[in-house]
Design an enzyme around this catalytic site. Structure first.
Site, PDB file in Angstrom:
ATOM      1  N   GLN A 108      54.168  21.755  26.848  1.00  0.00           N
ATOM      2  CA  GLN A 108      54.101  20.464  27.096  1.00  0.00           C
ATOM      3  C   GLN A 108      52.311  20.794  26.483  1.00  0.00           C
ATOM      4  O   GLN A 108      51.768  19.499  26.964  1.00  0.00           O
ATOM      5  CB  GLN A 108      54.339  19.982  28.431  1.00  0.00           C
TER       6      GLN A 108
ATOM      7  N   CYS B 148      65.127  19.110  33.509  1.00  0.00           N
ATOM      8  CA  CYS B 148      65.339  20.999  33.574  1.00  0.00           C
ATOM      9  C   CYS B 148      64.185  21.654  34.633  1.00  0.00           C
ATOM     10  O   CYS B 148      63.305  22.137  34.047  1.00  0.00           O
ATOM     11  CB  CYS B 148      64.568  21.207  31.799  1.00  0.00           C
TER      12      CYS B 148
ATOM     13  N   HIS C 116      59.490  24.618  34.123  1.00  0.00           N
ATOM     14  CA  HIS C 116      60.657  24.376  33.326  1.00  0.00           C
ATOM     15  C   HIS C 116      62.278  25.298  33.286  1.00  0.00           C
ATOM     16  O   HIS C 116      61.924  26.522  33.533  1.00  0.00           O
ATOM     17  CB  HIS C 116      60.715  24.112  31.479  1.00  0.00           C
TER      18      HIS C 116
ATOM     19  N   LYS D 145      57.528  19.543  19.702  1.00  0.00           N
ATOM     20  CA  LYS D 145      56.633  18.617  20.790  1.00  0.00           C
ATOM     21  C   LYS D 145      55.266  18.209  19.840  1.00  0.00           C
ATOM     22  O   LYS D 145      54.512  17.511  20.451  1.00  0.00           O
ATOM     23  CB  LYS D 145      56.705  19.131  21.887  1.00  0.00           C
TER      24      LYS D 145
ATOM     25  N   ASP E 163      53.156  29.146  29.564  1.00  0.00           N
ATOM     26  CA  ASP E 163      54.081  28.255  28.568  1.00  0.00           C
ATOM     27  C   ASP E 163      53.577  27.295  28.502  1.00  0.00           C
ATOM     28  O   ASP E 163      52.812  26.343  29.150  1.00  0.00           O
ATOM     29  CB  ASP E 163      54.909  28.078  29.377  1.00  0.00           C
TER      30      ASP E 163
HETATM   31  N1  7TS Z   1      58.808  24.626  28.742  1.00  0.00           N
HETATM   32  C1  7TS Z   1      58.730  23.745  28.806  1.00  0.00           C
HETATM   33  C2  7TS Z   1      56.930  23.546  29.903  1.00  0.00           C
HETATM   34  C3  7TS Z   1      59.689  22.535  28.365  1.00  0.00           C
HETATM   35  O1  7TS Z   1      58.876  21.730  29.177  1.00  0.00           O
HETATM   36  C4  7TS Z   1      59.967  22.971  27.601  1.00  0.00           C
HETATM   37  C5  7TS Z   1      60.766  21.745  26.990  1.00  0.00           C
HETATM   38  C6  7TS Z   1      60.805  24.366  27.271  1.00  0.00           C
HETATM   39  C7  7TS Z   1      59.626  25.126  27.620  1.00  0.00           C
HETATM   40  C8  7TS Z   1      62.035  24.363  26.069  1.00  0.00           C
HETATM   41  O2  7TS Z   1      61.390  23.874  25.168  1.00  0.00           O
HETATM   42  P1  7TS Z   1      61.846  24.210  24.304  1.00  0.00           P
HETATM   43  O3  7TS Z   1      61.625  23.691  22.308  1.00  0.00           O
HETATM   44  O4  7TS Z   1      62.074  25.610  22.942  1.00  0.00           O
HETATM   45  O5  7TS Z   1      63.744  23.652  23.809  1.00  0.00           O
HETATM   46  N2  7TS Z   1      60.740  20.603  27.953  1.00  0.00           N
HETATM   47  C9  7TS Z   1      61.776  19.169  27.567  1.00  0.00           C
HETATM   48  C10 7TS Z   1      61.320  18.248  27.949  1.00  0.00           C
HETATM   49  O6  7TS Z   1      60.606  18.134  29.135  1.00  0.00           O
HETATM   50  N3  7TS Z   1      61.992  17.258  27.658  1.00  0.00           N
HETATM   51  O7  7TS Z   1      62.617  17.900  27.214  1.00  0.00           O
HETATM   52  C11 7TS Z   1      62.792  19.587  26.566  1.00  0.00           C
END
Ligand code: 7TS
Length: 404
Positions: free
Chosen positions: A201, A362, A121, A224, A198
């Site tokens: 997911q 992303c 991401h 999530k 990370d």
């Molecule tokens: N890393 C991964 C693998 C992610 O899927 C996401 C967010 C992030 C980091 C960032 O997370 P945040 O909570 O700090 O924003 N992924 C997604 C997605 O797949 N669709 O919307 C957000």
């Protein structure tokens, strides 16, 4: 076996209508929906114990502090961290990764190497690029094969004593591929590199064991995994968190401040400057309790069924290609239909009440690898059903007919 209708009744939004149709929510990769216990816990905090933490002698402040620290311990046990002070509250995965990448600015020298994967991401790419620009370190990238799997032999050949940190996701958000992180961590450690995982997911689908993985850092978001937005956790091994400088300066992270010199607080407070998302941190603990009550074994069984059913049904559609066909996959399907832009399909099925994500998710480097502008991504949670998947398949077929 889960009683799915009973589970669904826990999530009030699942009875809502969108565009006049019953909501079918398949954008769980972006954020999960929230059960009533989580929604209630947020209100209860503000109704009963709202106060700032770690600072007042008064009763409410003590109650709020206790609830916040109890939640930290819950999260510690959830990920099997050795100490609760290795569990830092953050605003999410992005915050956690930036905290570590900023800390590494004081460690890296020109010519050192940072290894990221092609599956990341943007929030696990850009902070490391910024770090490399600042320090003169070099960013190296682990490639993927046509199934969207990391090529481990290439990873091995990229590792050397120059590698200072390897940063890779546990599960890819764009393709759903589960990476062999335990094996990768051991290989990185063999050359003396630290590893950040990370887990954004991964945490909705599994219970990570940070001691078993032996990762140095593990970052994830609360939203999530049925928790509130603006919450997250960064796990860091004690020795690493002691080695890294603080990320932000301010109240709460200090021992003593004079104009000549400031000394920093002990872990975890050294990394928790300012008033945090107190309600969110407490309620993240409620979300973890809820998920554990449902049971990760049950969650995985249900999601596996959904993934198999959706894969089989979607492949009935002529010209449909699924990206990410590795053996180890979470309940995420990224697909396209020949000659049709993913956005067009997403817009049409939205009118039918079906929420999917379209675009590059992303993760532009993955889209560049497959030479596509984006995909349609359906990401399933344990509260989804086969019947909802069948409705999506019919909707995609309808959209295809309209657009062909
Ligand atoms: N890393 C991964 C693998 C992610 O899927 C996401 C967010 C992030 C980091 C960032 O997370 P945040 O909570 O700090 O924003 N992924 C997604 C997605 O797949 N669709 O919307 C957000």
């Amino acid at each position: 076996m889960l009683d799915i209708q009973k589970i669904r009744a826990d999530f009030p939004i699942l009875s809502e209508k969108v565009n006049g149709k019953p909501l079918i929510y398949f954008d769980n990769g972006a954020t999960s929906q929230k059960p009533q216990v989580v929604i209630d816990a947020e209100a209860k905090y503000y109704q009963e114990i709202n106060a700032n933490i770690h600072r007042g002698v008064h009763t409410l402040s003590q109650l709020a502090t206790d609830a916040y620290e109890i939640s930290r311990v819950k999260l510690q046990h959830h990920i099997n961290a050795k100490f609760s002070h290795e569990v830092l509250f953050t605003s999410g995965t992005t915050h956690g990764i930036n905290l570590v990448s900023n800390g590494f600015a004081s460690i890296l020298k020109p010519g050192d190497e940072v290894l990221v994967s092609s599956l990341e991401h943007h929030s696990n790419i850009v902070p490391w690029q910024m770090l490399c620009e600042k320090t003169g370190a070099i960013l190296k990238v682990i490639p993927i094969n046509e199934d969207g799997e990391l090529i481990i032999s290439e990873y091995e050949s990229l590792l050397s004593e120059k590698t200072k940190i390897v940063t890779v996701n546990h599960i890819s958000n764009a393709l759903g591929v589960i990476n062999p992180v335990k094996e990768m961590i051991a290989k990185a450690h063999a050359v003396g590199a630290a590893v950040l995982i990370d887990g954004a997911q991964a945490v909705p689908h599994l219970k990570p064991d940070v001691q078993d993985l032996d990762c140095d850092f593990y970052a994830f978001s609360g939203h999530k995994m049925c928790g509130p937005t603006g919450t997250g956790i960064l796990y860091g091994k004690e020795e690493w968190l002691n080695k890294l400088p603080p990320y932000q300066g301010g109240g709460e992270m200090i021992k003593e401040v004079t104009f000549e010199k400031t000394t920093y607080a002990d872990l975890p407070h050294k990394f928790e400057a300012g008033t945090p998302n107190i309600a969110g941190g407490i309620v993240l603990g409620t979300a973890v309790d809820y998920l554990n009550e449902v049971g990760f074994g049950n969650i995985q069984l249900q999601e596996k069924k959904l993934l198999e059913h959706a894969t089989k049904r979607l492949l009935e559609i002529d010209g449909l290609r699924i990206y990410g066909n590795g053996k180890n996959k979470a309940s995420v399907i990224s697909f396209n239909i020949d000659g049709i832009h993913p956005y067009d399909i997403g817009s049409i099925i939205d009118k039918l009440g079906i929420a999917v994500r379209t675009g590059h998710h992303c993760a532009q480097p993955i889209m560049n690898f497959f030479c596509i502008p984006g995909t349609i991504r359906a990401s399933f949670s344990f509260y989804n059903t086969k019947e909802e998947i069948d409705e999506m398949v019919e909707a995609v077929k309808k959209a295809k007919t309209m657009l062909s």
